[in-house]
Write a protein that holds these residues in place. Structure first.
Motif, short mmCIF file in Angstrom:
data_model
loop_
_atom_site.label_atom_id
_atom_site.label_comp_id
_atom_site.label_asym_id
_atom_site.label_seq_id
_atom_site.Cartn_x
_atom_site.Cartn_y
_atom_site.Cartn_z
N SER A 277 0.83 -1.20 0.00
CA SER A 277 0.00 0.00 0.00
C SER A 277 0.87 1.25 0.00
O SER A 277 2.00 1.22 0.50
N PRO A 278 0.36 2.36 -0.53
CA PRO A 278 1.15 3.59 -0.57
C PRO A 278 1.57 4.08 0.82
O PRO A 278 2.69 4.56 0.99
N SER A 279 0.68 3.96 1.81
CA SER A 279 1.01 4.44 3.14
C SER A 279 2.13 3.63 3.79
O SER A 279 3.00 4.19 4.47
N ILE A 280 2.11 2.31 3.60
CA ILE A 280 3.20 1.49 4.14
C ILE A 280 4.50 1.80 3.42
O ILE A 280 5.57 1.89 4.04
N ALA A 281 4.44 2.01 2.11
CA ALA A 281 5.64 2.36 1.36
C ALA A 281 6.27 3.64 1.91
O ALA A 281 7.49 3.72 2.12
N GLU A 282 5.45 4.64 2.16
CA GLU A 282 5.97 5.91 2.67
C GLU A 282 6.50 5.75 4.09
O GLU A 282 7.54 6.33 4.44
N TRP A 283 5.83 4.94 4.93
CA TRP A 283 6.31 4.71 6.30
C TRP A 283 7.68 4.04 6.27
O TRP A 283 8.58 4.43 7.02
N PRO A 294 9.77 2.34 -1.70
CA PRO A 294 9.54 0.94 -2.04
C PRO A 294 8.58 0.78 -3.21
O PRO A 294 7.67 1.60 -3.41
N THR A 295 8.78 -0.26 -3.98
CA THR A 295 7.93 -0.54 -5.13
C THR A 295 6.56 -1.00 -4.66
O THR A 295 6.45 -1.89 -3.81
N LEU A 296 5.52 -0.40 -5.20
CA LEU A 296 4.16 -0.76 -4.82
C LEU A 296 3.65 -1.89 -5.71
O LEU A 296 3.55 -1.74 -6.93
N VAL A 297 3.36 -3.03 -5.10
CA VAL A 297 2.75 -4.17 -5.80
C VAL A 297 1.56 -4.60 -4.95
O VAL A 297 1.70 -5.34 -3.97
N ARG A 298 0.39 -4.10 -5.30
CA ARG A 298 -0.81 -4.40 -4.52
C ARG A 298 -1.26 -5.84 -4.76
O ARG A 298 -1.05 -6.39 -5.84
N ASN A 299 -1.88 -6.42 -3.75
CA ASN A 299 -2.31 -7.82 -3.86
C ASN A 299 -3.71 -7.86 -4.48
O ASN A 299 -4.72 -7.96 -3.78
N ILE A 300 -3.75 -7.81 -5.80
CA ILE A 300 -5.00 -7.71 -6.54
C ILE A 300 -5.22 -9.02 -7.30
O ILE A 300 -4.26 -9.63 -7.78
N PRO A 301 -6.46 -9.47 -7.45
CA PRO A 301 -6.71 -10.71 -8.20
C PRO A 301 -6.27 -10.60 -9.65
O PRO A 301 -6.17 -9.51 -10.21
N THR A 302 -6.01 -11.76 -10.25
CA THR A 302 -5.71 -11.79 -11.68
C THR A 302 -6.96 -11.42 -12.48
O THR A 302 -8.08 -11.53 -12.01
N SER A 303 -6.74 -10.99 -13.70
CA SER A 303 -7.85 -10.59 -14.57
C SER A 303 -8.70 -11.80 -14.92
O SER A 303 -8.19 -12.90 -15.12
N SER A 413 -0.76 -1.04 11.02
CA SER A 413 -0.80 -1.87 9.81
C SER A 413 -2.22 -1.94 9.25
O SER A 413 -2.42 -1.90 8.03
N TYR A 414 -3.23 -2.05 10.13
CA TYR A 414 -4.61 -2.07 9.67
C TYR A 414 -5.02 -0.71 9.12
O TYR A 414 -5.73 -0.62 8.11
N GLU A 415 -4.57 0.37 9.76
CA GLU A 415 -4.93 1.70 9.27
C GLU A 415 -4.38 1.93 7.86
O GLU A 415 -5.01 2.58 7.03
N PHE A 416 -3.19 1.40 7.59
CA PHE A 416 -2.54 1.59 6.30
C PHE A 416 -2.85 0.46 5.31
O PHE A 416 -2.25 0.40 4.24
N SER A 417 -3.76 -0.41 5.66
CA SER A 417 -3.99 -1.59 4.83
C SER A 417 -4.73 -1.26 3.53
O SER A 417 -5.42 -0.25 3.42
N LEU A 418 -4.54 -2.12 2.58
CA LEU A 418 -5.29 -2.11 1.32
C LEU A 418 -5.77 -3.54 1.12
O LEU A 418 -5.17 -4.31 0.38
N PRO A 419 -6.85 -3.93 1.81
CA PRO A 419 -7.19 -5.36 1.96
C PRO A 419 -7.62 -6.04 0.67
O PRO A 419 -8.23 -5.43 -0.22
N ASN A 420 -7.28 -7.33 0.60
CA ASN A 420 -7.67 -8.14 -0.56
C ASN A 420 -9.17 -8.07 -0.80
O ASN A 420 -9.63 -8.08 -1.95
N LYS A 421 -9.95 -8.04 0.30
CA LYS A 421 -11.40 -8.10 0.16
C LYS A 421 -11.95 -6.91 -0.63
O LYS A 421 -12.98 -7.03 -1.27
N LEU A 422 -11.25 -5.77 -0.60
CA LEU A 422 -11.68 -4.63 -1.40
C LEU A 422 -11.62 -4.97 -2.88
O LEU A 422 -12.59 -4.76 -3.62
N PHE A 423 -10.50 -5.52 -3.32
CA PHE A 423 -10.32 -5.83 -4.73
C PHE A 423 -11.16 -7.04 -5.15
O PHE A 423 -11.68 -7.09 -6.28
N GLU A 424 -11.30 -8.02 -4.26
CA GLU A 424 -12.15 -9.17 -4.58
C GLU A 424 -13.60 -8.73 -4.76
O GLU A 424 -14.29 -9.22 -5.66
#
Length: 508
Positions: A277-283, A294-303, A413-424
């Motif tokens: 997530s961007p916030s964790i990268a900046e922290w 740090p390189t941002l690679v979000r945990n997003i499902p495949t197409s 960590s939860y405040e800065f999270s970008l949870p899988n469930k959002l993208f799912e």
């Protein structure tokens, strides 16, 4: 879609080819302290590196009780080397039996209370904090029981006493026995991790990697040791804000300093850093004075093709009809996920509105949550749908009316999270109701996929659900459009570009 199919999709990603090392494919070893069988991020990362031309393999930890013994196995067509786990059950069967008995006697203290009134913020926070999560949530939740109404572990599998339940913290109790048990389990947990470190180094060095991919900070020590004297490099992949994750903090007077030292040294010795997530990268950049973000690679499902709502499974799994309104939740059924607040909000919504939970968790926690629902008068409107493989989640969710994405910021960590469930949930084409956390809210607002709510009271959540249900189609269309852009295929390019820089001798 099965795990094998999702791995195949990740391998089909069109990415640049990685540079050769002395005329051969670069060798990559990914270290992860779980069995790797269901870790979608580790599997997708490894498959993508293979697609880019790497000889990529995984070194994980055996979990005999889950059917993943030590040795070389396969997940899809990915090779996984599992290091033997330090088993309390095998080493000390009588002590293990005594520990089970001790946990059983104190189990009632770990169940979240069900308030007589569910309309105060203090009530929800009291219940939410009654069962702290553990340092190894994958194993604990995998072994947790639940009412079996769909795919996933059977009740017998879920409730059997196993290595994972034995390594879980005991319910909060006092006295010399509790102190001795606490000291013992902390010692055992440390020994178990150290044993994996030694085995992982031995296994990884035999594979002669050019790059070792450390998945989280608990793999940094073996990653660094693997590369000593070899010329190999380490890439650190921080799946969460490790030093501020949701763990049991009682009496952790030494561990935070050890973890800080490991991450501080390890991240500076790594040739590249990845996070989610961007916030964790900046922290991480700010805390460790990193020369580059740090390189941002979000945990997003495949197409994949957008699922047909008519083929969704939540209503079937929950025994609901087309006339019912379905609020979905996907993920671990545990504390810190806003489930107490969501149950309380459900009591403020019309009687045709139901909450369906797709996932599994510890049976003690589930029983407490159901008791809370009963006390709030919505016991018949909360449904446990079981679990499905992560690759099948969007299709299973597709016939819901709205998805709640609520990670309560009980740790940074939860405040800065970008949870899988959002993208799912976006890949399921659902309208989103999300807590106002920086990275989650930014995605929801940028793509217009739903409403963001201030997680102060259950009324805030209930109001947001009402707004979405009053006119869901615009949000549904926005989710379907966003799903085409928010895919692993877009993230994979950042991953492979970083690897190419590292292999070419540049810092990522």
């Amino acid at each position: 879609m099965s795990t094998s199919e999702e791995i195949s999709r990740a391998e089909d990603v069109a990415v640049r080819r990685l540079p050769l090392i002395r005329g051969r494919a670069p060798r990559v070893v990914s270290l992860v302290y779980n069995d790797a069988s269901r870790d979608s991020r580790v599997l997708k990362t490894t498959a993508t590196l293979r697609a880019a031309g790497a000889d990529a393999r995984i070194v994980a930890s055996a979990r005999d009780h889950l059917g993943h013994p030590a040795g070389v196995g396969m997940v899809g067509d990915l090779e996984v080397h599992r290091v033997a786990d330090l088993s309390l059950v095998r080493m000390f069967p009588r002590l293990a039996a005594a520990w089970r008995s001790y946990r059983a006697r104190g189990a009632a203290q770990a169940i979240p209370s069900a308030p007589q009134r569910a309309d105060t913020d203090s009530d929800t926070h009291t219940a939410a904090s009654s069962t702290p999560s553990t340092e190894e949530p994958t194993d604990i939740t995998a072994e947790g029981g639940m009412r079996h109404t769909g795919p996933g572990p059977t009740p017998a599998q879920a409730s059997a006493p196993t290595q994972a339940t034995l390594s879980a913290p005991a319910p909060a109790r006092s006295g010399p026995v509790a102190l001795a048990a606490d000291i013992w389990m902390r010692t055992y947990g440390t020994a178990r991790l150290a044993s994996w470190w030694l085995g992982a180094v031995r296994e990884a060095r035999a594979l002669r990697p050019d790059v070792v991919h450390s998945n989280d900070a608990n793999a940094l020590v073996p990653a660094l040791l693997t590369t000593v004297g070899t010329g190999g490099k380490v890439i650190y992949d921080s799946h969460e804000l490790w030093r501020h994750r949701n763990i049991l903090r009682r009496n952790r007077w030494l561990a935070p300093y050890v973890e800080a030292a490991i991450e501080s040294v390890g991240i500076r010795l790594s040739a590249g850093v990845i996070t989610v997530s961007p916030s964790i990268a900046e922290w991480l950049r700010r805390t460790y004075a990193l020369p580059t973000l740090p390189t941002l690679v979000r945990n997003i499902p495949t197409s994949r093709g957008l699922p047909d709502p008519a083929q969704g499974r939540l209503r079937e799994l929950a025994g609901l009809g087309a006339q019912d309104r379905v609020v979905s939740y996907v993920g671990g059924i545990t504390t810190g996920r806003g489930l107490e607040e969501t149950v309380d909000a459900l009591a403020l919504l019309p009687a045709d509105t139901h909450l369906v939970l797709l996932g599994y968790g510890d049976q003690r926690y589930i029983d407490g949550l159901l008791a809370r629902a009963a006390a709030a008068g919505v016991g018949e409107r909360v449904h446990l749908a079981g679990a499905v493989p992560s690759a099948e989640v969007p299709q299973a969710l597709a016939d819901a009316d709205v998805a709640v994405v609520f990670v309560r910021p009980i740790c940074l960590s939860y405040e800065f999270s970008l949870p899988n469930k959002l993208f799912e949930s976006i890949h399921a084409g659902l309208p989103i109701v999300a807590a106002d956390l920086p990275d989650t809210a930014e995605v929801v607002r940028r793509y217009g996929v739903g409403q963001v709510f201030d997680a102060t009271t259950p009324e805030d959540l209930a109001d947001a659900i009402r707004q979405v249900l009053a006119d869901p189609e615009a949000y549904r269309e926005a989710s379907r459009a966003a799903a085409a852009e928010l895919t692993w295929e877009h993230e994979a390019g950042q991953l492979v570009d970083l690897y190419a820089r590292v292999l070419e001798g540049r810092r990522g």
